[in-house]
Design a protein around this motif. Structure first.
Motif, PDB file in Angstrom:
ATOM      1  N   ALA A 165     -97.275  27.494 -36.889  1.00 30.12           N
ATOM      2  CA  ALA A 165     -97.515  26.216 -36.224  1.00 30.12           C
ATOM      3  C   ALA A 165     -97.855  25.117 -37.226  1.00 30.12           C
ATOM      4  CB  ALA A 165     -98.638  26.357 -35.207  1.00 30.12           C
ATOM      5  N   LEU A 166     -98.406  25.483 -38.377  1.00 28.15           N
ATOM      6  CA  LEU A 166     -98.801  24.482 -39.355  1.00 28.15           C
ATOM      7  C   LEU A 166     -97.759  24.281 -40.446  1.00 28.15           C
ATOM      8  CD1 LEU A 166    -102.548  25.518 -39.673  1.00 28.15           C
ATOM      9  CD2 LEU A 166    -101.567  23.683 -38.304  1.00 28.15           C
ATOM     10  N   GLU A 167     -96.692  25.079 -40.441  1.00 33.37           N
ATOM     11  CA  GLU A 167     -95.650  24.928 -41.458  1.00 33.37           C
ATOM     12  C   GLU A 167     -94.825  23.679 -41.175  1.00 33.37           C
ATOM     13  OE1 GLU A 167     -93.254  28.421 -41.483  1.00 33.37           O
ATOM     14  OE2 GLU A 167     -94.901  29.713 -42.083  1.00 33.37           O
ATOM     15  N   LYS A 168     -94.454  22.979 -42.229  1.00 35.98           N
ATOM     16  CA  LYS A 168     -93.596  21.804 -42.106  1.00 35.98           C
ATOM     17  C   LYS A 168     -92.159  22.255 -42.343  1.00 35.98           C
ATOM     18  CE  LYS A 168     -96.915  18.833 -41.589  1.00 35.98           C
ATOM     19  NZ  LYS A 168     -97.118  18.072 -40.408  1.00 35.98           N
ATOM     20  N   GLU A 169     -91.257  21.733 -41.525  1.00 34.47           N
ATOM     21  CA  GLU A 169     -89.848  22.099 -41.636  1.00 34.47           C
ATOM     22  C   GLU A 169     -89.087  20.947 -42.276  1.00 34.47           C
ATOM     23  OE1 GLU A 169     -86.212  23.565 -38.742  1.00 34.47           O
ATOM     24  OE2 GLU A 169     -88.245  23.427 -37.934  1.00 34.47           O
ATOM     25  N   ALA A 170     -88.176  21.295 -43.197  1.00 30.12           N
ATOM     26  CA  ALA A 170     -87.387  20.284 -43.886  1.00 30.12           C
ATOM     27  C   ALA A 170     -86.147  19.937 -43.074  1.00 30.12           C
ATOM     28  CB  ALA A 170     -86.975  20.790 -45.265  1.00 30.12           C
ATOM     29  N   CYS A 171     -85.730  18.689 -43.152  1.00 31.08           N
ATOM     30  CA  CYS A 171     -84.519  18.221 -42.486  1.00 31.08           C
ATOM     31  C   CYS A 171     -83.311  18.851 -43.178  1.00 31.08           C
ATOM     32  CB  CYS A 171     -84.436  16.699 -42.568  1.00 31.08           C
ATOM     33  SG  CYS A 171     -82.893  16.006 -41.930  1.00 31.08           S
ATOM     34  N   PRO A 172     -82.387  19.469 -42.434  1.00 30.45           N
ATOM     35  CA  PRO A 172     -81.226  20.098 -43.059  1.00 30.45           C
ATOM     36  C   PRO A 172     -80.226  19.095 -43.645  1.00 30.45           C
ATOM     37  CG  PRO A 172     -81.099  20.292 -40.683  1.00 30.45           C
ATOM     38  CD  PRO A 172     -82.422  19.687 -40.999  1.00 30.45           C
ATOM     39  N   GLU A 173     -80.342  17.821 -43.276  1.00 32.26           N
ATOM     40  CA  GLU A 173     -79.399  16.823 -43.778  1.00 32.26           C
ATOM     41  C   GLU A 173     -79.888  16.104 -45.031  1.00 32.26           C
ATOM     42  OE1 GLU A 173     -78.075  14.144 -40.744  1.00 32.26           O
ATOM     43  OE2 GLU A 173     -77.231  15.762 -39.527  1.00 32.26           O
ATOM     44  N   CYS A 174     -81.178  15.700 -45.028  1.00 34.28           N
ATOM     45  CA  CYS A 174     -81.664  14.908 -46.162  1.00 34.28           C
ATOM     46  C   CYS A 174     -82.839  15.543 -46.890  1.00 34.28           C
ATOM     47  CB  CYS A 174     -82.032  13.503 -45.707  1.00 34.28           C
ATOM     48  SG  CYS A 174     -83.562  13.420 -44.765  1.00 34.28           S
ATOM     49  N   GLY A 175     -83.440  16.574 -46.346  1.00 38.08           N
ATOM     50  CA  GLY A 175     -84.575  17.225 -46.991  1.00 38.08           C
ATOM     51  C   GLY A 175     -85.918  16.627 -46.619  1.00 38.08           C
ATOM     52  N   GLY A 176     -85.947  15.564 -45.831  1.00 38.13           N
ATOM     53  CA  GLY A 176     -87.206  14.969 -45.375  1.00 38.13           C
ATOM     54  C   GLY A 176     -87.909  15.901 -44.397  1.00 38.13           C
ATOM     55  N   LEU A 177     -89.097  15.546 -43.995  1.00 40.24           N
ATOM     56  CA  LEU A 177     -89.844  16.380 -43.056  1.00 40.24           C
ATOM     57  C   LEU A 177     -89.435  16.074 -41.621  1.00 40.24           C
ATOM     58  CD1 LEU A 177     -93.436  16.304 -44.544  1.00 40.24           C
ATOM     59  CD2 LEU A 177     -91.793  18.165 -44.625  1.00 40.24           C
ATOM     60  N   LEU A 178     -89.351  17.123 -40.808  1.00 39.53           N
ATOM     61  CA  LEU A 178     -89.098  16.947 -39.382  1.00 39.53           C
ATOM     62  C   LEU A 178     -90.433  16.743 -38.685  1.00 39.53           C
ATOM     63  CD1 LEU A 178     -86.371  19.634 -38.586  1.00 39.53           C
ATOM     64  CD2 LEU A 178     -86.072  17.211 -39.019  1.00 39.53           C
ATOM     65  N   GLN A 179     -90.445  15.841 -37.728  1.00 39.41           N
ATOM     66  CA  GLN A 179     -91.664  15.593 -36.967  1.00 39.41           C
ATOM     67  C   GLN A 179     -91.344  15.528 -35.486  1.00 39.41           C
ATOM     68  OE1 GLN A 179     -93.161  12.015 -38.683  1.00 39.41           O
ATOM     69  NE2 GLN A 179     -91.663  10.692 -37.705  1.00 39.41           N
ATOM     70  N   MET A 180     -92.339  15.837 -34.674  1.00 40.87           N
ATOM     71  CA  MET A 180     -92.165  15.826 -33.229  1.00 40.87           C
ATOM     72  C   MET A 180     -92.128  14.383 -32.750  1.00 40.87           C
ATOM     73  SD  MET A 180     -92.859  18.106 -30.369  1.00 40.87           S
ATOM     74  CE  MET A 180     -94.476  18.787 -30.297  1.00 40.87           C
ATOM     75  N   LYS A 181     -91.095  14.077 -31.900  1.00 40.97           N
ATOM     76  CA  LYS A 181     -90.938  12.758 -31.320  1.00 40.97           C
ATOM     77  C   LYS A 181     -90.676  12.922 -29.823  1.00 40.97           C
ATOM     78  CE  LYS A 181     -89.229  10.650 -35.520  1.00 40.97           C
ATOM     79  NZ  LYS A 181     -88.361   9.631 -36.095  1.00 40.97           N
ATOM     80  N   ASN A 182     -90.834  11.851 -29.085  1.00 42.84           N
ATOM     81  CA  ASN A 182     -90.617  11.888 -27.637  1.00 42.84           C
ATOM     82  C   ASN A 182     -89.574  10.866 -27.229  1.00 42.84           C
ATOM     83  OD1 ASN A 182     -92.518  13.878 -26.613  1.00 42.84           O
ATOM     84  ND2 ASN A 182     -94.078  12.507 -27.451  1.00 42.84           N
ATOM     85  N   SER A 183     -88.809  11.239 -26.201  1.00 40.99           N
ATOM     86  CA  SER A 183     -87.851  10.317 -25.608  1.00 40.99           C
ATOM     87  C   SER A 183     -87.930  10.492 -24.096  1.00 40.99           C
ATOM     88  CB  SER A 183     -86.434  10.604 -26.110  1.00 40.99           C
ATOM     89  OG  SER A 183     -85.931  11.775 -25.504  1.00 40.99           O
ATOM     90  N   LYS A 184     -87.114   9.735 -23.359  1.00 43.41           N
ATOM     91  CA  LYS A 184     -87.128   9.867 -21.907  1.00 43.41           C
ATOM     92  C   LYS A 184     -86.597  11.222 -21.460  1.00 43.41           C
ATOM     93  CE  LYS A 184     -82.671   7.614 -21.201  1.00 43.41           C
ATOM     94  NZ  LYS A 184     -81.979   6.515 -20.577  1.00 43.41           N
ATOM     95  N   HIS A 185     -85.879  11.927 -22.343  1.00 44.31           N
ATOM     96  CA  HIS A 185     -85.352  13.249 -22.016  1.00 44.31           C
ATOM     97  C   HIS A 185     -86.282  14.368 -22.456  1.00 44.31           C
ATOM     98  CE1 HIS A 185     -81.665  11.359 -20.790  1.00 44.31           C
ATOM     99  NE2 HIS A 185     -81.587  10.745 -21.946  1.00 44.31           N
ATOM    100  N   GLY A 186     -87.434  14.040 -23.039  1.00 41.96           N
ATOM    101  CA  GLY A 186     -88.398  15.046 -23.439  1.00 41.96           C
ATOM    102  C   GLY A 186     -88.605  15.059 -24.948  1.00 41.96           C
ATOM    103  N   PRO A 187     -89.446  15.986 -25.413  1.00 40.58           N
ATOM    104  CA  PRO A 187     -89.760  16.049 -26.838  1.00 40.58           C
ATOM    105  C   PRO A 187     -88.598  16.611 -27.659  1.00 40.58           C
ATOM    106  CG  PRO A 187     -90.840  17.826 -25.676  1.00 40.58           C
ATOM    107  CD  PRO A 187     -90.185  16.971 -24.635  1.00 40.58           C
ATOM    108  N   PHE A 188     -88.540  16.198 -28.945  1.00 48.00           N
ATOM    109  CA  PHE A 188     -87.521  16.694 -29.862  1.00 48.00           C
ATOM    110  C   PHE A 188     -88.058  16.585 -31.275  1.00 48.00           C
ATOM    111  CE2 PHE A 188     -86.809  12.173 -29.600  1.00 48.00           C
ATOM    112  CZ  PHE A 188     -86.438  11.781 -30.872  1.00 48.00           C
TER     113      PHE A 188
END
Length: 184
Positions: free
Chosen positions: A15-38
């Motif tokens: 749960a505390l591990e940070k995941e790298a973006c497969p496209e640019c190597g940046g960090l993935l973070q939890m975001k929200n939209s009207k369709h739910g979290p992503f």
């Protein structure tokens, strides 16, 4: 006084591990939209990578021996945003879906297209309504239970049962017609 068991409140290691973006190597973070979290890239707008946290249409069980009426692939029970349904395994090439709950067919012909039958359906909010089984060709629907009796005033093919404080009445579903029967 009882002691608190702190092991009940411990987080999973991942749960505390940070995941790298497969496209640019940046960090993935939890975001929200009207369709739910992503999960989205923290380098947005330079990188627009995103990944859903939940998957709509996930196959839970393939129905062996079943046959899609449109493409003849196997059918499967799937989980969607409005609950469980039966869908074609060849999705997205084939868009055939069926309801898990068999719709209650009436013997009432659709007064709009005169080829389909009115079927009981349930909205995503749980409310019952009656719609033509020829959807999407015919989009006729009524909220009250239909009765196979033509309107005596305008001649529309059905009447609907309407519950009022005085009792049950038959009402014409056409907005332009104001027919209401006596209570019974």
């Amino acid at each position: 006084m009882s002691k608190i068991d702190h092991s009940l409140f411990s987080a999973h290691e991942h749960a505390l591990e940070k995941e790298a973006c497969p496209e640019c190597g940046g960090l993935l973070q939890m975001k929200n939209s009207k369709h739910g979290p992503f999960l989205g890239c923290s380098s947005y707008p330079q990188c627009d990578y995103k990944r859903a946290l939940h998957h709509h249409g996930d196959i839970t069980k393939v129905l062996a021996g079943s046959d899609c009426p449109e493409c003849h692939s196997e059918l499967a029970i799937k989980q969607g945003r409005y609950g469980m349904f039966i869908g074609c395994t060849a999705f997205p090439d084939c868009h055939h879906i069926e309801s898990l709950a068999h719709a209650d067919k009436t013997d009432i012909t659709c007064p709009n297209c005169k080829s389909g039958r009115l079927v009981q359906r349930k909205s995503r909010f749980g409310k019952l309504f009656y719609a033509c089984d020829s959807y999407p060709k015919c989009k006729y629907a009524v909220n009250e239970k239909p009765v196979a009796q033509p309107c005596p005033d305008c001649g529309w093919g059905i009447l609907t049962e309407k519950k009022t404080a005085a009792g049950l009445r038959l009402v014409c579903p056409q907005k332009s017609c104001k027919y209401k029967s006596e209570t019974f």
